[in-house]
Design an enzyme around this catalytic site. Structure first.
Site, PDB file in Angstrom:
ATOM      1  N   GLY A  35       0.815  -1.215   0.000  1.00 11.51           N
ATOM      2  CA  GLY A  35       0.000   0.000   0.000  1.00 11.51           C
ATOM      3  C   GLY A  35       0.845   1.259   0.000  1.00 11.51           C
ATOM      4  CG  ASP A  36       3.332   1.800   3.160  1.00  7.97           C
ATOM      5  OD1 ASP A  36       2.251   2.325   3.503  1.00  7.97           O
ATOM      6  OD2 ASP A  36       3.923   0.951   3.840  1.00  7.97           O
TER       7      ASP A  36
END
Length: 306
Positions: A250-251
């Site tokens: 997600g990052d």
């Protein structure tokens, strides 16, 4: 400059094993140690994409000193406030057939340290991005992200918010330029979201009515949905490949979105690049390098309007 704030960074200790049995002696086939935390991960991927970035937050104790030395080796600029008590947490990620995570609690952050961080953000201006990422540690007010958003918006700073629960809900009226919930986080905010592209997009529009601008929803193996503030919602299926681990996907997606925005790409190409970056992380033993992102991009399809 892309500034990232990680209130509770970590040393991420990844161990690899063919079999993991709770309550039994398990032997690893390998292990790695990395500086981690959601905002730190965003800075690391931004750096490999050639974006100027600086990581901010808090560190403490001997683990904090090791964290800083490992981050320095990556070449990422950082300015972490050192706390007098406690220790930077260690997060253990057991990578077996399924991934198991054991995340530490981290140090207590006193109000005066939070104020020092807030004052440091006053130097940001309209050419900067601020990424506020991760959960709010115990003892820190749940409206901390809302307060930081309000503080930087007066200087024209553009913002990305990647958190969940009350920390996200409280910050929606502050109009972050991007929020990036996953499906579980979206469910929690709207009381249950249909898990199909049209239903996800409709729920995202509710969050826009509450103040958010662009919304990027990570749907795991289903792909992702992008709901721009001023355009059609888009859906893109997940890129196919062998998943190695899920830490930082997600990052990496957030970093890919920032890279696409910095280069003036269209909404469709922005979603495509974000999905490619997130998928490249899942296909890597740690955060992806640029070559892996570009390789994955070549295998990524084109988004479809919803």
């Amino acid at each position: 400059m892309i500034y990232t704030v990680t209130l509770n960074p970590s040393l991420d200790y990844l161990v690899y094993t063919d079999t993991f049995r709770a309550g039994k002696l398990c032997r690893t086939s390998g292990e790695t140690l990395h500086p981690g935390g959601k905002g730190v991960n965003v800075s690391l991927v931004c750096a490999v994409l050639g974006l100027p970035t600086r990581a901010l937050g808090f560190i403490a104790g001997r683990t904090g000193a090791l964290f800083a030395s490992l981050l320095a080796e990556t070449g990422v600029e950082y300015d972490f406030c050192r706390l007098d008590e406690g220790m930077t947490r260690i997060n253990v990620k057991v990578c077996a057939r399924e991934q198991t995570e054991l995340n530490g609690a981290g140090p207590q952050i006193p109000p005066e340290a939070l104020e020092r961080l807030a004052e440091a953000l006053d130097m940001l201006g309209e050419d900067d991005w601020l990424v506020l990422s991760g959960s709010v540690p115990a003892g820190v007010p749940a409206d901390i992200y809302a307060r930081l958003l309000e503080r930087v918006h007066k200087n024209g700073v553009r913002t990305v918010l990647d958190t969940s629960g009350d920390a996200l809900k409280n910050a929606l009226p502050c109009a972050p330029d991007l929020i990036k919930p996953n499906l579980d986080e979206l469910d929690a905010l709207v009381g249950g979201a249909p898990h199909n592209p049209a239903g996800i997009a409709a729920c995202a529009r509710e969050l826009q009515a509450a103040g958010a601008k662009d919304i990027l929803i990570s749907c795991g193996a289903q792909g992702a949905v992008l709901v721009p503030a001023d355009g059609l919602a888009l859906y893109l299926e997940a890129t196919q490949g062998e998943v190695v681990q899920s830490v930082g996907s997600g990052d990496s997606m957030a970093a890919g979105w920032l890279y696409a925005r910095a280069n003036g790409l269209s909404a469709a190409e922005t979603l495509r690049y974000a999905v490619a970056a997130g998928s490249a992380a899942a296909f890597s033993e740690w955060l992806p390098n640029r070559a892996k992102i570009e390789e994955t991009l070549a295998k990524t399809g084109m988004p479809q309007p919803i």
